[in-house]
Design an enzyme around this catalytic site. Structure first.
Site, short mmCIF file in Angstrom:
data_model
loop_
_atom_site.label_atom_id
_atom_site.label_comp_id
_atom_site.label_asym_id
_atom_site.label_seq_id
_atom_site.Cartn_x
_atom_site.Cartn_y
_atom_site.Cartn_z
N ASP A 155 0.82 -1.21 0.00
CA ASP A 155 0.00 0.00 0.00
C ASP A 155 0.86 1.26 0.00
O ASP A 155 1.98 1.26 0.50
CB ASP A 155 -0.92 -0.02 1.24
CG ASP A 155 -2.08 0.95 1.12
OD1 ASP A 155 -2.36 1.42 0.00
OD2 ASP A 155 -2.72 1.24 2.15
N ASN A 193 1.23 3.46 -2.91
CA ASN A 193 1.73 3.92 -4.22
C ASN A 193 1.18 5.29 -4.59
O ASN A 193 1.91 6.14 -5.11
CB ASN A 193 1.30 2.94 -5.32
CG ASN A 193 1.93 1.58 -5.18
OD1 ASN A 193 2.87 1.40 -4.41
ND2 ASN A 193 1.41 0.62 -5.93
N ARG A 203 0.01 7.74 -2.62
CA ARG A 203 0.59 8.82 -1.80
C ARG A 203 2.04 9.10 -2.19
O ARG A 203 2.50 10.24 -2.18
CB ARG A 203 0.49 8.47 -0.31
CG ARG A 203 -0.87 8.80 0.29
CD ARG A 203 -1.11 8.10 1.57
NE ARG A 203 -1.45 6.69 1.36
CZ ARG A 203 -1.57 5.80 2.32
NH1 ARG A 203 -1.32 6.15 3.57
NH2 ARG A 203 -1.91 4.57 2.04
N ARG A 255 -1.11 9.14 -9.91
CA ARG A 255 -1.10 7.91 -9.12
C ARG A 255 -0.43 6.74 -9.84
O ARG A 255 0.26 5.92 -9.23
CB ARG A 255 -2.52 7.53 -8.71
CG ARG A 255 -3.20 8.54 -7.80
CD ARG A 255 -4.62 8.11 -7.47
NE ARG A 255 -4.63 6.81 -6.81
CZ ARG A 255 -4.41 6.62 -5.50
NH1 ARG A 255 -4.21 7.66 -4.71
NH2 ARG A 255 -4.42 5.42 -5.00
N HIS A 288 2.21 3.51 -9.03
CA HIS A 288 1.98 2.08 -9.26
C HIS A 288 3.15 1.47 -10.05
O HIS A 288 3.56 0.34 -9.79
CB HIS A 288 0.67 1.85 -10.01
CG HIS A 288 -0.54 2.22 -9.20
ND1 HIS A 288 -0.69 1.87 -7.88
CD2 HIS A 288 -1.66 2.93 -9.51
CE1 HIS A 288 -1.84 2.34 -7.42
NE2 HIS A 288 -2.44 2.99 -8.39
N SER A 329 -7.50 -5.41 -5.19
CA SER A 329 -8.55 -6.01 -4.37
C SER A 329 -9.90 -5.95 -5.10
O SER A 329 -10.08 -5.18 -6.06
CB SER A 329 -8.66 -5.27 -3.04
OG SER A 329 -9.37 -4.05 -3.19
N ASN A 350 -11.05 -2.50 -5.30
CA ASN A 350 -10.30 -1.49 -6.05
C ASN A 350 -10.99 -1.07 -7.36
O ASN A 350 -10.61 -0.07 -7.97
CB ASN A 350 -8.86 -1.94 -6.33
CG ASN A 350 -7.97 -1.92 -5.10
OD1 ASN A 350 -7.07 -2.75 -4.94
ND2 ASN A 350 -8.20 -0.96 -4.21
N TRP A 351 -12.05 -1.81 -7.77
CA TRP A 351 -12.82 -1.40 -8.96
C TRP A 351 -13.52 -0.08 -8.71
O TRP A 351 -13.97 0.59 -9.65
CB TRP A 351 -13.87 -2.46 -9.31
CG TRP A 351 -13.31 -3.80 -9.66
CD1 TRP A 351 -13.29 -4.90 -8.86
CD2 TRP A 351 -12.68 -4.19 -10.90
NE1 TRP A 351 -12.68 -5.94 -9.52
CE2 TRP A 351 -12.31 -5.53 -10.77
CE3 TRP A 351 -12.40 -3.51 -12.09
CZ2 TRP A 351 -11.66 -6.24 -11.79
CZ3 TRP A 351 -11.76 -4.21 -13.10
CH2 TRP A 351 -11.40 -5.56 -12.95
N SER A 365 -8.08 -4.76 5.12
CA SER A 365 -8.67 -4.51 3.80
C SER A 365 -8.98 -5.78 3.02
O SER A 365 -8.67 -5.88 1.82
CB SER A 365 -7.76 -3.57 2.98
OG SER A 365 -7.61 -2.34 3.63
N GLU A 384 1.34 -13.21 12.39
CA GLU A 384 1.84 -12.00 13.07
C GLU A 384 1.66 -10.85 12.09
O GLU A 384 1.82 -11.02 10.88
CB GLU A 384 3.33 -12.16 13.40
CG GLU A 384 3.64 -13.34 14.31
CD GLU A 384 3.11 -13.14 15.72
OE1 GLU A 384 3.11 -11.99 16.19
OE2 GLU A 384 2.69 -14.12 16.34
C1 IPE Z 1 -5.40 -2.72 -0.19
O1 IPE Z 1 -5.10 -1.37 -0.29
C2 IPE Z 1 -5.35 -3.39 -1.52
C3 IPE Z 1 -4.04 -3.51 -2.14
C4 IPE Z 1 -2.90 -3.16 -1.62
C5 IPE Z 1 -4.04 -4.10 -3.45
P1 IPE Z 1 -6.23 -0.25 -0.45
O2 IPE Z 1 -5.51 1.04 -0.57
O3 IPE Z 1 -7.16 -0.62 -1.54
O4 IPE Z 1 -7.01 -0.37 0.93
P2 IPE Z 1 -7.88 0.72 1.71
O5 IPE Z 1 -8.88 1.27 0.74
O6 IPE Z 1 -6.94 1.77 2.19
O7 IPE Z 1 -8.50 -0.04 2.84
C1 IPE Z 2 -1.67 0.26 -3.30
O1 IPE Z 2 -1.42 1.62 -3.35
C2 IPE Z 2 -1.86 -0.32 -4.69
C3 IPE Z 2 -3.24 -0.72 -5.00
C4 IPE Z 2 -4.24 -0.69 -4.19
C5 IPE Z 2 -3.50 -1.14 -6.36
P1 IPE Z 2 -2.61 2.68 -3.31
O2 IPE Z 2 -3.02 3.00 -4.70
O3 IPE Z 2 -3.71 2.20 -2.44
O4 IPE Z 2 -1.88 3.92 -2.66
P2 IPE Z 2 -2.49 4.92 -1.59
O5 IPE Z 2 -2.99 4.11 -0.44
O6 IPE Z 2 -3.60 5.64 -2.26
O7 IPE Z 2 -1.35 5.81 -1.21
MG MG Z 3 -4.13 2.41 -0.48
#
Ligand code: IPE
Ligand code: IPE
Ligand code: MG
Length: 249
Positions: free
Chosen positions: A24, A26, A28, A37, A41, A69, A72-73, A200, A211
């Site tokens: 998680d 990417n 930010r 964004r 990635h 996930s 994520n859609w 998540s 752990e």
């Molecule tokens: C979890 O991260 C899914 C992946 C890393 C692929 P998200 O960024 O989607 O989770 P939330 O929305 O912060 O819970």
């Molecule tokens: C995780 O990074 C990658 C995926 C969920 C695909 P994010 O895209 O969730 O990055 P943040 O949480 O918005 O920083």
């Molecule tokens: Mg995220």
């Protein structure tokens, strides 16, 4: 056995056999650089090779990474399309190195909602690496722990209806065997980067006794050195699995 060898052996013995990572942060990471964004990635995808490569030295035999996930859609169409194209490019680009480096790749998650081309590449990569067993890399793509349990339950119910399974025969092992992860050991350590302390929907059933390490580092900054530090901390943890440790003599 000399001391260095003994130390290495002790390290390997206490290593987590299966590490699962919620990659998680990417978005930010990119935003803090004033970039889109998808830039984050791409940087995140580049990290994966280094982390997988460092597994054998850390005694990690199985590594499972959360790439996309079932939730994520909900992101913008541009981000989702960009991610899907990144997955396709990633598989094409990395396939040869993965085969040569002895990495066995598996995918978990629901493939029915993914594009045909991507699914074909996923199947091909699984097939190409099926004889490897140096490191087991599992990529969770369109994966959700609840969705996985729902899909497993549907198949179980169908088997009961067909007479292939008896209701009284359903136990923890049966459920495990219907999951996407059926042939994987449970994760010993789950790492989440980026400072969020939540699961998540990742490996809900499988991580019952894992752990957890929630670390501040954003995924594109997660180097093999940071990985080693987290694995070292795991070695110092006292896992009890619900039992009471016998008193020291
Ligand atoms: C979890 O991260 C899914 C992946 C890393 C692929 P998200 O960024 O989607 O989770 P939330 O929305 O912060 O819970
Ligand atoms: C995780 O990074 C990658 C995926 C969920 C695909 P994010 O895209 O969730 O990055 P943040 O949480 O918005 O920083
Ligand atoms: Mg995220």
């Amino acid at each position: 056995m000399n001391k260095a060898m003994a130390d290495t052996e002790a390290q390997v013995l206490k290593s987590p056999r299966h590490v699962a990572i919620i990659m998680d942060g990417n978005g930010r990471w990119a935003q803090s650089r004033g970039k889109p964004r998808l830039f984050g990635h791409r940087a995140g995808a580049k990290r994966v090779r280094e982390i997988v490569r460092s597994c054998p030295d850390l005694g990690v035999k199985y590594i499972t990474i959360f790439a996309f996930s079932t939730e994520n859609w909900k992101r913008s169409e541009a981000e989702v399309t960009g991610l899907m194209s990144l997955f396709r490019r990633y598989i094409k680009k990395e396939a040869r190195a993965l085969v040569e480096e002895g990495v066995r790749v598996r995918f978990i998650g629901d493939r029915s909602r993914l594009g045909k081309k991507l699914v074909a590449l996923m199947n091909e990569l699984e097939e190409m690496t099926s004889h490897n067993d140096y490191v087991n890399l599992t990529i969770a793509l369109n994966y959700g722990g609840r969705d996985e349990l729902a899909r497993a339950s549907r198949r179980m119910a169908q088997d009961v209806a067909d007479g292939a399974l008896k209701p009284e025969g359903v136990n923890e092992e049966t459920i495990t065997s219907y999951l996407d992860t059926s042939i994987l050991p449970d994760p010993d350590l789950v790492i989440r980067t980026s400072g969020e302390a939540r699961v998540s929907n990742f490996l809900l059933w499988q991580s019952a006794y894992a752990e957890f390490e929630f670390i501040e580092t954003l995924w594109p900054d997660f180097t093999s050195e940071v990985f080693q530090e987290v694995v070292d901390r795991f070695s110092g943890r006292d896992r009890r699995f619900g039992a009471v440790k016998p008193a020291a003599e």
